[in-house]
Design an enzyme around this catalytic site. Structure first.
Site, PDB file in Angstrom:
ATOM      1  CB  THR A   1       0.012  -4.155  -7.606  1.00 54.41           C
ATOM      2  OG1 THR A   1      -1.638  -4.073  -7.206  1.00 54.41           O
ATOM      3  CG2 THR A   1       0.031  -4.151  -8.806  1.00 54.41           C
TER       4      THR A   1
ATOM      5  CG  ASP B   1      -4.423  -1.397  -1.422  1.00 47.47           C
ATOM      6  OD1 ASP B   1      -4.941  -0.485  -1.514  1.00 47.47           O
ATOM      7  OD2 ASP B   1      -3.925  -1.477  -1.717  1.00 47.47           O
TER       8      ASP B   1
END
Length: 303
Positions: free
Chosen positions: A186, A71
């Protein structure tokens, strides 16, 4: 053909990235695409099979960028390409992978399906922020996940005054404050006790980090909110305070510095293979009810 030119971007610090990059490049060329490789990715992995391109060149020439990594790699690429209209695909070569959602083992098949038009598009909002000292601009940046203000070293809490659209909200003493997008809900925000926001929820979430008063709770605000956060006091913090744009840090903030945060006019476009489900990603990454009723999960093999 939906995509004429495709750029490859990878987390070049990873060993063994050269082989999957070359394989994916060959898949793209076989589909009739021109292939570029981001300059640092190519130089550091030794993949010289395709023309090297800077992020600026990718933004001008590419229709699609495929990011192979975690990510963090996706966050960096999204910020670099935010002002262009390049769509992004994430292939997970990291650990968790909320936004690099395609497993490496099925990447070739997934990319082929997307090139043939079998994809769904997912637009995500960005934040833009700046750090002001009086009338002087100290730093500015974009963030796909979050803008974070926290103490930069050991010592006491920092005191922050928060305004929304020019209206005083509250002052808080805490280790820090997270301003997160739905994408960032998140990430660190979740670890600090914030809620998960579905990507289609157009909102920001403010999450205090270890507040002195337990009544300081997370709050969701409209996406067009203009936030002004002033550092009122640093207490006994030895190293001052810092501001992070997706973990890219500006340190040595001082008392009186103001951090302005708002939604950016730019957006990021993610592409996913047809059949993608955000809830499936949450089930996979957060292990929601994984062992309770596997027959309820369409991603599980039939018993």
């Amino acid at each position: 053909m939906h995509f004429k030119t495709v750029a490859l971007i990878g987390r070049y610090q990873d060993s063994g990235l050269d082989a999957p990059l070359r394989r994916l490049g060959a898949v793209l060329q076989a589909a009739g695409c021109a292939v570029l490789i981001e300059a640092q990715t190519g130089s550091n992995t030794g993949v010289q099979d395709f023309p090297l391109a800077s992020y600026q060149d990718i933004g001008k020439q590419a229709d699609l960028a495929i990011i192979m990594g975690g990510d963090g790699t996706m966050l960096a690429a999204a910020r670099e390409l935010a002002t262009s209209d390049v769509a992004l695909i994430g292939i997970n070569h990291g650990r968790l992978g909320f936004i690099t959602d395609i497993p490496l083992g099925s990447a070739d098949e997934a990319i082929t399906r997307i090139l043939n038009g079998a994809y769904v598009q997912d637009e995500r909002m960005l934040l833009e922020g700046r750090v002001m000292r009086g009338d002087q601009l100290m730093a500015s940046g974009l963030a796909l996940n979050d803008v974070i203000i926290n103490r930069a070293g050991r010592g006491g809490m920092i005191e922050l005054r928060v305004e929304c659209n020019g209206v005083f909200m509250h002052s808080q003493r805490a280790d820090g404050l997270i301003i997160a997008t739905p994408t960032g809900s998140t990430a660190y925000s979740l670890s600090a006790g914030g809620p998960i926001l579905h990507p289609q929820v157009q909102a920001l979430v403010l999450v205090p980090v270890a507040p002195q008063t337990l009544s300081n709770r997370p709050i969701a605000l409209p996406e067009d909110s203009l936030l002004d956060i002033t550092i009122r006091a640093l207490g006994r913090v030895e190293s001052g305070a810092s501001v992070h744009f997706d973990m890219q840090a500006l340190s040595n903030c001082q008392e009186g510095d103001r951090i302005d945060v708002r939604r950016s006019p730019h957006r990021v476009r993610f592409l996913h293979p047809q059949g993608y489900s955000y809830f499936s990603t949450l089930r996979s990454k957060l292990n929601w009810n994984r062992m309770l009723h596997p027959w309820d999960d369409p991603d599980e093999h039939a018993l």
